[in-house]
Design a protein around this motif. Sequence first.
Motif, PDB file in Angstrom:
ATOM      1  N   SER A   1     -21.589  58.731 -20.322  1.00  0.00           N
ATOM      2  CA  SER A   1     -21.800  57.343 -19.779  1.00  0.00           C
ATOM      3  C   SER A   1     -20.943  56.475 -19.616  1.00  0.00           C
ATOM      4  CB  SER A   1     -21.534  56.768 -21.952  1.00  0.00           C
ATOM      5  OG  SER A   1     -20.598  56.129 -22.155  1.00  0.00           O
ATOM      6  N   TYR A   2     -22.199  55.675 -19.385  1.00  0.00           N
ATOM      7  CA  TYR A   2     -21.628  54.315 -17.315  1.00  0.00           C
ATOM      8  C   TYR A   2     -21.999  53.313 -18.664  1.00  0.00           C
ATOM      9  CZ  TYR A   2     -20.718  51.749 -13.167  1.00  0.00           C
ATOM     10  OH  TYR A   2     -19.914  50.611 -12.845  1.00  0.00           O
ATOM     11  N   GLN A   3     -21.076  52.314 -19.102  1.00  0.00           N
ATOM     12  CA  GLN A   3     -21.698  51.405 -19.557  1.00  0.00           C
ATOM     13  C   GLN A   3     -20.237  49.979 -18.686  1.00  0.00           C
ATOM     14  OE1 GLN A   3     -21.588  52.047 -23.449  1.00  0.00           O
ATOM     15  NE2 GLN A   3     -23.855  52.231 -22.876  1.00  0.00           N
TER      16      GLN A   3
ATOM     17  N   SER B   1     -17.413  58.246 -15.451  1.00  0.00           N
ATOM     18  CA  SER B   1     -17.195  57.512 -16.605  1.00  0.00           C
ATOM     19  C   SER B   1     -17.138  56.138 -16.398  1.00  0.00           C
ATOM     20  CB  SER B   1     -16.368  58.073 -17.763  1.00  0.00           C
ATOM     21  OG  SER B   1     -16.144  59.468 -17.522  1.00  0.00           O
ATOM     22  N   GLY B   2     -16.965  56.709 -14.752  1.00  0.00           N
ATOM     23  CA  GLY B   2     -16.407  54.863 -14.158  1.00  0.00           C
ATOM     24  C   GLY B   2     -15.315  54.074 -14.114  1.00  0.00           C
ATOM     25  N   LEU B   3     -14.401  55.542 -14.210  1.00  0.00           N
ATOM     26  CA  LEU B   3     -12.769  54.796 -14.324  1.00  0.00           C
ATOM     27  C   LEU B   3     -12.607  55.423 -12.974  1.00  0.00           C
ATOM     28  CD1 LEU B   3     -11.938  56.740 -17.249  1.00  0.00           C
ATOM     29  CD2 LEU B   3     -12.367  54.165 -17.442  1.00  0.00           C
ATOM     30  N   PRO B   4     -11.397  54.292 -12.083  1.00  0.00           N
ATOM     31  CA  PRO B   4     -10.781  54.182 -11.483  1.00  0.00           C
ATOM     32  C   PRO B   4      -9.113  54.918 -11.605  1.00  0.00           C
ATOM     33  CG  PRO B   4     -10.127  52.347 -11.957  1.00  0.00           C
ATOM     34  CD  PRO B   4     -10.950  52.877 -13.117  1.00  0.00           C
TER      35      PRO B   4
ATOM     36  N   LYS C   1     -13.322  47.665 -12.534  1.00  0.00           N
ATOM     37  CA  LYS C   1     -14.770  48.051 -12.556  1.00  0.00           C
ATOM     38  C   LYS C   1     -15.547  47.763 -11.198  1.00  0.00           C
ATOM     39  CE  LYS C   1     -16.428  45.166 -15.491  1.00  0.00           C
ATOM     40  NZ  LYS C   1     -17.161  43.596 -16.226  1.00  0.00           N
ATOM     41  N   LYS C   2     -15.172  47.572 -10.118  1.00  0.00           N
ATOM     42  CA  LYS C   2     -15.520  47.741  -8.801  1.00  0.00           C
ATOM     43  C   LYS C   2     -15.602  48.321  -8.606  1.00  0.00           C
ATOM     44  CE  LYS C   2     -15.180  46.398  -3.731  1.00  0.00           C
ATOM     45  NZ  LYS C   2     -14.973  45.882  -3.166  1.00  0.00           N
ATOM     46  N   VAL C   3     -14.441  49.754  -8.400  1.00  0.00           N
ATOM     47  CA  VAL C   3     -13.991  50.568  -7.549  1.00  0.00           C
ATOM     48  C   VAL C   3     -14.559  51.650  -9.064  1.00  0.00           C
ATOM     49  CG1 VAL C   3     -11.606  52.304  -8.082  1.00  0.00           C
ATOM     50  CG2 VAL C   3     -11.183  50.229  -6.964  1.00  0.00           C
ATOM     51  N   GLY C   4     -13.988  51.720 -10.212  1.00  0.00           N
ATOM     52  CA  GLY C   4     -15.382  52.769 -11.012  1.00  0.00           C
ATOM     53  C   GLY C   4     -16.394  52.432 -10.444  1.00  0.00           C
TER      54      GLY C   4
ATOM     55  N   ASP D   1     -15.541  60.764 -24.908  1.00  0.00           N
ATOM     56  CA  ASP D   1     -16.290  58.963 -26.059  1.00  0.00           C
ATOM     57  C   ASP D   1     -14.128  58.275 -25.251  1.00  0.00           C
ATOM     58  OD1 ASP D   1     -18.009  59.414 -27.513  1.00  0.00           O
ATOM     59  OD2 ASP D   1     -16.944  59.893 -28.733  1.00  0.00           O
ATOM     60  N   LEU D   2     -13.325  59.587 -25.023  1.00  0.00           N
ATOM     61  CA  LEU D   2     -11.776  59.270 -24.875  1.00  0.00           C
ATOM     62  C   LEU D   2     -12.419  58.226 -23.436  1.00  0.00           C
ATOM     63  CD1 LEU D   2      -8.495  59.359 -25.224  1.00  0.00           C
ATOM     64  CD2 LEU D   2      -8.430  61.225 -23.855  1.00  0.00           C
ATOM     65  N   LEU D   3     -12.943  58.885 -22.174  1.00  0.00           N
ATOM     66  CA  LEU D   3     -12.837  57.783 -21.398  1.00  0.00           C
ATOM     67  C   LEU D   3     -13.720  56.593 -21.079  1.00  0.00           C
ATOM     68  CD1 LEU D   3     -14.168  61.179 -18.970  1.00  0.00           C
ATOM     69  CD2 LEU D   3     -11.864  60.880 -19.867  1.00  0.00           C
ATOM     70  N   ALA D   4     -14.492  56.835 -22.188  1.00  0.00           N
ATOM     71  CA  ALA D   4     -15.394  55.606 -22.026  1.00  0.00           C
ATOM     72  C   ALA D   4     -14.137  54.354 -22.712  1.00  0.00           C
ATOM     73  CB  ALA D   4     -16.803  55.818 -23.570  1.00  0.00           C
TER      74      ALA D   4
END
Length: 369
Positions: A178-180, A285-288, A333-336, A253-256
């Motif tokens: 998920s990407y939130q 997951s939108g993580l840098p 957030k931008k990099v993710g 879930d952990l990545l979120a």
Amino acid sequence: MKICHLTSVHPRNDVRIFHKQCRSLAKNGFDVQLIVADGLGDEVRDQVKIGDVGRLPSRLKRVVITGRRILKKAREINADIYHFHDPELIPVGLLLQCRGKKVVYDVHEDLPRQIISKPWIPPYLRKPISWTAEKIENFLSRFFSAVVTATPFIRDRFLKINSRVVDVNNFPLLEEFSYQPDAEKGQNEICYVGGITKARGIFPLIEALANTTAVLNIAGIYKVPGLRDELSSMPGWEKVVEHGFLDRKGVADLLARSNVGIVTLLPIENYLDSLPVKMFEYMASGLPVIASDFPYWKTIVEKHDCGVCVDPTNPREIAEAIEHFLRDSELAKKVGKNGRKAVEEVFNWSIEEKKMISIYREMMAGNGS
């Protein structure tokens, strides 16, 4: 079309073999069989028929006896295409090919380079064993109907050997992650997901933690006895939260809830041109991403502006990169977001799935053996 995947080493729930390849084939209307050797019995899961030949305790018995059992079961299935995943099954693949079957060799790792880094092989034997393994693998791979590889680097090696080679990269299933971007994250939580070994950079990472405000979530299995005891005596260990092995939902879930994903493998030859699936799962997951500064990885990270690359042997650089993103949530957030976009457009399984199905159809159309 009946497709039979074979593995003597990997578990039945292997991400590449079962979750990506077999489930994708079943979803696209193929009759899919998977032969494993894990001792958990037969079952049907997600329209994939899983047949178990039983687990044997030693490596030698697995190579000799399990291979024969897999060959017997494979012949009983009488598939149109056989797709095997382990170098030790090359003899099985050759015997099936000799019986007029179409056989695909799936090369997950660059075996000769992998041998160089095997700790259980005496150092003085690694280079001669690596050289011998490469010569044998190269010679025998020319006889298979196709070779599928997990990276472009491995693909380029086999293009000189077999006329039908394609890289089917181990990129994420987008629907799993998920990407939130505005979802609440854990306080200063970062994560490392994967096998826990010295070669994968765990010691510099733990040392780096001592100079950060981070809490490190580790999800994976310790690969060497006594490794955890050694790590637990290090400064920084008090900032580690262990999760053990997580299933696919557990990983997502952990990545979120994490703020940064770490993939700082050491500069071992087998890693330099690899495509670590966890890096792309972090991006999905939108993580840098904080990744090793290998030239190949650096090209990906810098082109898509999805993180930073550091010297994986330098705890200070790792710590500074962690704090860089923890202090600036807007930048993270931008990099993710950039990383997620790159996965949506380039680094996702739906693209790779089409390549795999295409090579099957090409073989069945009668273009070559």
